[in-house]
Design a protein around this motif. Structure first.
Motif, short mmCIF file in Angstrom:
data_model
loop_
_atom_site.label_atom_id
_atom_site.label_comp_id
_atom_site.label_asym_id
_atom_site.label_seq_id
_atom_site.Cartn_x
_atom_site.Cartn_y
_atom_site.Cartn_z
N CYS A 68 -37.10 10.79 77.71
CA CYS A 68 -37.27 9.47 76.85
C CYS A 68 -36.12 10.85 75.75
O CYS A 68 -36.17 11.71 75.61
CB CYS A 68 -37.65 8.73 76.00
SG CYS A 68 -39.02 8.15 76.69
N LYS B 5 -36.12 9.24 72.37
CA LYS B 5 -36.94 9.14 71.33
C LYS B 5 -37.93 8.90 71.15
O LYS B 5 -37.95 8.34 72.71
CB LYS B 5 -35.58 8.32 70.20
CG LYS B 5 -35.43 8.31 69.36
CD LYS B 5 -34.73 7.27 68.52
CE LYS B 5 -35.14 6.88 67.20
NZ LYS B 5 -34.09 5.76 66.56
N LEU B 6 -38.56 8.40 70.73
CA LEU B 6 -40.18 8.55 70.76
C LEU B 6 -40.46 7.04 70.27
O LEU B 6 -39.93 6.56 68.82
CB LEU B 6 -41.43 9.14 69.95
CG LEU B 6 -42.65 9.28 69.76
CD1 LEU B 6 -43.42 9.12 70.88
CD2 LEU B 6 -43.55 10.02 69.10
N CYS B 7 -40.69 6.07 70.97
CA CYS B 7 -41.22 4.53 70.41
C CYS B 7 -42.27 4.18 69.66
O CYS B 7 -43.21 5.02 70.26
CB CYS B 7 -40.71 3.58 71.56
SG CYS B 7 -38.97 3.37 72.01
N TYR C 250 -44.93 3.13 69.95
CA TYR C 250 -46.13 2.03 70.19
C TYR C 250 -46.00 2.67 71.03
O TYR C 250 -46.86 2.47 72.16
CB TYR C 250 -45.53 0.66 70.62
CG TYR C 250 -44.58 0.19 71.32
CD1 TYR C 250 -44.32 0.56 72.75
CD2 TYR C 250 -43.14 0.08 70.64
CE1 TYR C 250 -43.27 0.41 73.57
CE2 TYR C 250 -42.18 0.34 71.26
CZ TYR C 250 -42.42 0.40 72.93
OH TYR C 250 -41.24 -0.08 73.16
N CYS C 251 -45.52 3.52 71.85
CA CYS C 251 -45.15 4.28 72.96
C CYS C 251 -46.69 5.36 73.88
O CYS C 251 -46.83 6.52 73.01
CB CYS C 251 -44.00 4.63 73.57
SG CYS C 251 -44.30 5.66 75.58
N PHE D 39 -46.91 6.41 76.86
CA PHE D 39 -46.87 6.17 78.24
C PHE D 39 -46.62 8.70 78.31
O PHE D 39 -46.38 8.70 77.50
CB PHE D 39 -44.97 6.10 78.72
CG PHE D 39 -45.91 4.52 78.81
CD1 PHE D 39 -46.41 3.86 79.77
CD2 PHE D 39 -44.34 3.15 79.04
CE1 PHE D 39 -46.46 2.26 79.88
CE2 PHE D 39 -44.66 2.72 78.24
CZ PHE D 39 -45.72 1.89 79.55
N HIS E 151 -44.65 10.61 78.96
CA HIS E 151 -43.01 11.41 78.69
C HIS E 151 -42.65 12.27 77.44
O HIS E 151 -43.50 12.80 76.96
CB HIS E 151 -42.22 10.03 77.67
CG HIS E 151 -42.26 9.91 76.05
ND1 HIS E 151 -43.21 8.90 76.27
CD2 HIS E 151 -42.57 10.62 75.09
CE1 HIS E 151 -43.38 8.89 75.05
NE2 HIS E 151 -42.60 9.87 74.26
N GLY F 71 -41.33 6.66 80.93
CA GLY F 71 -39.64 7.32 80.42
C GLY F 71 -39.11 6.56 80.84
O GLY F 71 -38.55 5.11 80.24
N THR F 72 -37.20 7.38 80.34
CA THR F 72 -36.49 6.26 80.79
C THR F 72 -35.89 6.98 81.40
O THR F 72 -34.70 8.11 81.59
CB THR F 72 -35.52 6.43 79.13
OG1 THR F 72 -36.55 6.46 78.15
CG2 THR F 72 -34.66 5.69 79.01
N ARG G 145 -37.28 2.14 68.21
CA ARG G 145 -35.97 1.76 70.04
C ARG G 145 -34.37 1.88 69.05
O ARG G 145 -34.27 2.01 68.67
CB ARG G 145 -35.43 -0.29 70.53
CG ARG G 145 -37.13 -0.92 70.82
CD ARG G 145 -37.83 0.07 71.74
NE ARG G 145 -36.75 0.73 73.09
CZ ARG G 145 -37.07 0.48 74.37
NH1 ARG G 145 -38.70 0.87 74.49
NH2 ARG G 145 -35.99 0.97 75.32
S1 SF4 Z 1 -41.32 6.12 77.90
FE1 SF4 Z 1 -40.08 4.12 76.68
S2 SF4 Z 1 -41.67 3.10 75.41
FE2 SF4 Z 1 -42.04 5.09 75.36
S3 SF4 Z 1 -40.78 6.48 74.16
FE3 SF4 Z 1 -39.39 6.04 76.61
S4 SF4 Z 1 -38.36 4.79 76.21
FE4 SF4 Z 1 -40.15 4.30 74.04
#
Ligand code: SF4
Length: 377
Positions: A11, A13-15, A17-18, A20, A22, A60-61, A130
């Motif tokens: 990713c 950038k760090l969201c 609420y995330c 997951f 990454h 991730g992205t 985001r």
């Molecule tokens: S996995 Fe999705 S929600 Fe989590 S930081 Fe990356 S883009 Fe944001």
């Protein structure tokens, strides 16, 4: 039929609420694609002789990768028996894509796009950290639809701190004004260890109250159904013929192979998950070995997994299946415990199937936990 999930753990950038798995993307991450291909080669026997009917590139992205890298990843199709109508989904971030990017994906065989819109309100997007804004989301969605992708889904988040039901209603109206075929909408969950989790601990952020959350959930169902969507899983709505085959297969206990760090695999009898660390993952695969943990699924675990996944869907708990797979003991257990939930209006029985009511969907985790065999709750 089987599925393949490919995890892209990067990713930009760090969201907030995330939770997951990454890591922040770096230029040298391109070596990762070769490692994925190597892992697919090492694990080509995992699905046995099953035909692959879905491939899902998630993160991730995935859109931090170039279209060429995605194309290369999709070469794993040569290693498996892949159905000619295979559903190939990719998750994209709105600010990563343009017409050229989308066209390249289409040419490489991607036939389903999942756009991470999350909200049409800049204030929500900013709060969640985001990368994109609402205008970029609109451009991305318009371009995706114009690029000839017929099967387009978007992700939305509701229950965001500060979001009113009127705000959510406007978000739904904008979303449903597009020719999307599928919608995934998740209530924001504030998890410990995330940026939001830390803000909550400090008392500077709090979850939306239950009444507002419930109103937003019911509004979601009402608007999606009147727009012609079918509510086929708690968080998922699809137009007829456009349910996510990949995700539906997870809920129907179909086998799948997960590639990449932290990715899970399932073959009906065991579940295994790759090491949750890119460096360790790459090192192991490069030396020709796999780094994972495995859990053999005993009868009790399979029963609990069945309850957990089936009850979230419109297909519900099939009592004939329960009796066949888990004997009279499992059947009696479910029937006895669900009686009370039916009395409370949280579940209903339709022929030999048990499903959640809309009221029940609001507290699905509690109901599912109440129906699981003890020791695995
Ligand atoms: S996995 Fe999705 S929600 Fe989590 S930081 Fe990356 S883009 Fe944001």
């Amino acid at each position: 039929m089987a599925g393949i999930y490919i995890h892209i753990p990067f990713c930009k950038k760090l969201c907030s609420y995330c939770d997951f798995y990454h890591i922040i993307a770096q230029a040298e991450n391109s070596f990762y694609v070769d490692t994925l291909i190597k892992e697919a080669g090492l694990r080509r026997e995992y699905l046995g002789l099953e035909t692959v009917s879905t491939i899902y590139i998630g993160g991730g992205t995935p859109s931090v990768l170039s279209p060429e890298e995605i194309e290369t990843i999709l070469e794993i199709r040569k290693l498996f028996k892949v159905d000619e109508n295979c559903e190939i989904t990719i998750e994209l971030n709105p600010d990563d894509i343009d017409r050229n990017y989308l066209q390249r994906l289409k040419d490489s065989g991607v036939n389903r796009v999942s756009l991470g819109i999350q909200s049409w309100r800049d204030s929500d997007l900013k709060l969640m950290n985001r990368r994109h804004n609402a205008a970029q989301a609109a451009t991305a969605l318009e371009q995706t639809l114009k690029s000839g992708f017929e099967n387009v889904t978007i992700d939305l988040i509701y229950g965001i701190p500060g979001m009113t039901t009127a705000d959510w209603s406007a978000n739904l109206d904008i979303s449903l004004s597009y020719d999307i075929k599928h919608l995934s909408a998740y209530h924001l969950s504030i998890e410990p260890g995330t940026v939001f989790g830390k803000m909550k601990e400090k008392g500077i952020l709090s979850e939306l109250d239950e009444e507002e959350s419930s109103a937003q959930f019911h509004l979601l169902i009402e608007k999606a159904l009147s727009a012609g969507f079918i509510h086929y899983e708690i968080s998922n709505f699809g137009k007829p013929g456009y349910f996510s085959i990949h995700n539906s297969n997870y809920w129907k206990q179909v086998s799948y192979l997960g590639l990449g760090p932290s990715a899970h695999s399932f073959n009906g009898y065991s579940r295994q998950w790759n090491v949750r660390d890119v460096k360790k993952y790459v090192k192991a695969i490069d030396s020709g070995s796999l780094l994972f943990e495995r859990e053999e699924l005993d009868k009790k675990t399979r029963f609990n997994e069945y309850i957990m996944t089936s009850l979230r869907t419109m297909w519900g708990i099939d009592l004939d299946y329960v009796e066949k797979k888990f004997d009279k003991e499992g059947y009696d257990y479910v029937v006895n415990l669900s009686g009370k939930m039916i009395d409370y209006g949280l579940m209903k029985q339709e022929n030999k199937t048990l499903v959640l009511t809309n009221q029940g969907k609001m507290i699905s985790d509690n109901i599912i936990s109440g129906l699981m065999l003890p020791g695995d709750k």
